[in-house]
Design an enzyme around this catalytic site. Structure first.
Site, PDB file in Angstrom:
ATOM      1  N   CYS A  14      -2.082 -43.250  23.609  1.00  0.00           N
ATOM      2  CA  CYS A  14      -2.410 -42.764  24.953  1.00  0.00           C
ATOM      3  C   CYS A  14      -1.556 -43.415  26.034  1.00  0.00           C
ATOM      4  O   CYS A  14      -1.442 -42.888  27.143  1.00  0.00           O
ATOM      5  CB  CYS A  14      -3.888 -43.018  25.265  1.00  0.00           C
ATOM      6  SG  CYS A  14      -5.030 -42.289  24.089  1.00  0.00           S
ATOM      7  N   HIS A  61      -6.896 -34.929  28.977  1.00  0.00           N
ATOM      8  CA  HIS A  61      -6.134 -36.003  28.345  1.00  0.00           C
ATOM      9  C   HIS A  61      -5.147 -35.411  27.361  1.00  0.00           C
ATOM     10  O   HIS A  61      -5.475 -35.151  26.201  1.00  0.00           O
ATOM     11  CB  HIS A  61      -7.104 -36.957  27.648  1.00  0.00           C
ATOM     12  CG  HIS A  61      -6.479 -38.224  27.160  1.00  0.00           C
ATOM     13  ND1 HIS A  61      -5.229 -38.643  27.547  1.00  0.00           N
ATOM     14  CD2 HIS A  61      -6.946 -39.175  26.285  1.00  0.00           C
ATOM     15  CE1 HIS A  61      -4.944 -39.790  26.965  1.00  0.00           C
ATOM     16  NE2 HIS A  61      -5.969 -40.131  26.190  1.00  0.00           N
TER      17      HIS A  61
END
Length: 393
Positions: A86, A337
């Protein structure tokens, strides 16, 4: 080192786009960023391309940046492929900053693209498991990696820790999720644009006790791009946003259990570089793959004292009109995301805020911001974290 600014930002909408390729998502982001900076493809001297899952989702295991960049005219230049779960987008920006600050280049592009959704949902969820040590992962419940990302199981355990050790309640978590989802309703690039009350969040489906589906980020596809430069005319522009600090850190060594974690270490180093502290920030964008992650980021970045998380949630400290607005864009929970793009989407949204160009999401006269995103897990702790401090004028 050279003074380094962001002169252009662009992104595609985040969402579930099964029929849209990485090339198409990248084109939208790059075209917007270059137009915003007032430059052309030939002005870009190098590119740092961030992506986390393409090898496992699309089969494009290698040369991802070259493949996405070539049809855009981004060819012949150095293209560096960056993967750090991430944190990939934040990592790409850090490298872009270093390349310009060192004087090696005067204009580079950081581009992040993620194509995480697939018709086979199990393929998507199992891909997320690559973000932890595959030989020594953490315990998960039934269905992890098949019905959900295994990281939701970790987020749920962290939420339990916040309940037991910090006095956080379900209502506290729900208030933060509702704040992000209400902001996302106003964000034209957001994945979740439906808004949600505290009651809606609490009533939504439980994924892993105690987290409901609206307390965690969705699986998103999307792209985001940032132009980083030291060109005098760009630095002098009233729309330039300076990168005051750019730092990364990883999990502390196994034999140093009391050392700062990756988020704490990267935040401390960034504030030291900028000559500022958390109290000098007007807004923050922090990692919130779940609201539990966000609350932990508040304290790890230094915005909130440990133990005050529930008070902050209930008193609206992180709301748009609060003392420290956080994730005004909707964050990962609301905006979505798209792993390799999320860190650069954060920069996109903060740059718009600092320029006064955030539309319905605009805060009152912000001047400085901190941006943090983490990625991956090694031996239970966040594997990597980047922190950037940005300022206008």
């Amino acid at each position: 080192m050279s003074k380094v600014v962001v002169s252009g930002v662009g992104m595609s909408p985040f969402g579930k786009f099964l029929d849209t390729s990485m090339k198409e998502l990248g084109r939208v982001a790059v075209d917007a960023a270059l137009a915003d900076a007032g430059i052309g493809v030939r002005d870009v001297q190098a590119m740092f391309f961030s992506n986390a899952l393409a090898g496992l989702i699309t089969g494009q295991e290698c040369i991802r940046g070259e493949v996405v960049g070539y049809p855009l005219g981004l060819a012949g230049i150095p293209i560096h492929n960056v993967e750090n779960a991430c944190a990939s987008g934040g990592n790409a920006l850090h490298l872009a900053w270093m390349a310009v600050a060192s004087g090696m280049y005067d204009t580079v592009l950081a581009l992040g693209v993620e194509k995480a959704n697939h018709e086979d949902r199990q393929r998507t969820f199992s891909a997320y498991a690559a973000g932890m040590d595959v030989e020594a992962g953490f315990a998960t419940g039934d269905g992890a990696g098949q019905e959900r990302s295994p990281f939701v199981d970790r987020q749920a355990r962290l939420a339990g820790m916040l309940f037991d050790e910090r006095g956080v309640t379900m209502e506290g978590l729900a208030r933060i999720a509702s704040r992000s989802l209400e902001s996302a309703r106003l964000n034209p690039f957001a994945h979740r644009r439906f808004g949600a009350s505290v009651e809606d969040v609490l009533a939504s489906r439980v994924v892993v006790e105690p987290l409901t589906v609206l307390m965690s980020s969705p699986v998103s596809d999307g792209g985001a791009a940032v132009v980083v430069t030291s060109r005098p005319e760009a630095v002098a522009s009233p729309r330039a946003v300076e990168i005051l600090a750019s730092r990364m850190a990883t999990r502390p060594p196994q034999d140093q259990p009391d050392a700062p974690n990756a988020v704490e270490a990267s935040a401390h180093a960034a504030f030291e570089q900028a000559g500022l502290g958390p109290e000098d920030m007007d807004l923050a964008e922090v990692h919130d793959a779940s609201v539990a992650y966000e609350l932990m980021a508040w304290t790890d970045v230094g915005l909130c004292r440990p133990g005050d998380e529930q008070k902050w949630a209930m008193e609206g400290v992180t709301e748009a009109d609060g003392a420290m607005p956080v994730n005004r864009s909707g964050g990962l929970v609301g905006r979505g995301h798209a792993l390799g793009a999320s860190g650069l989407a954060q920069i996109h949204d903060v740059v718009q805020q600092l320029r006064g160009e955030a539309g319905e999401l605009q805060l009152l006269d912000p001047r400085r911001a901190v941006v943090q995103i983490g990625g991956g897990v090694v031996d239970w702790l966040t594997a990597a974290s980047s922190v950037h401090v940005l300022a206008r004028g």
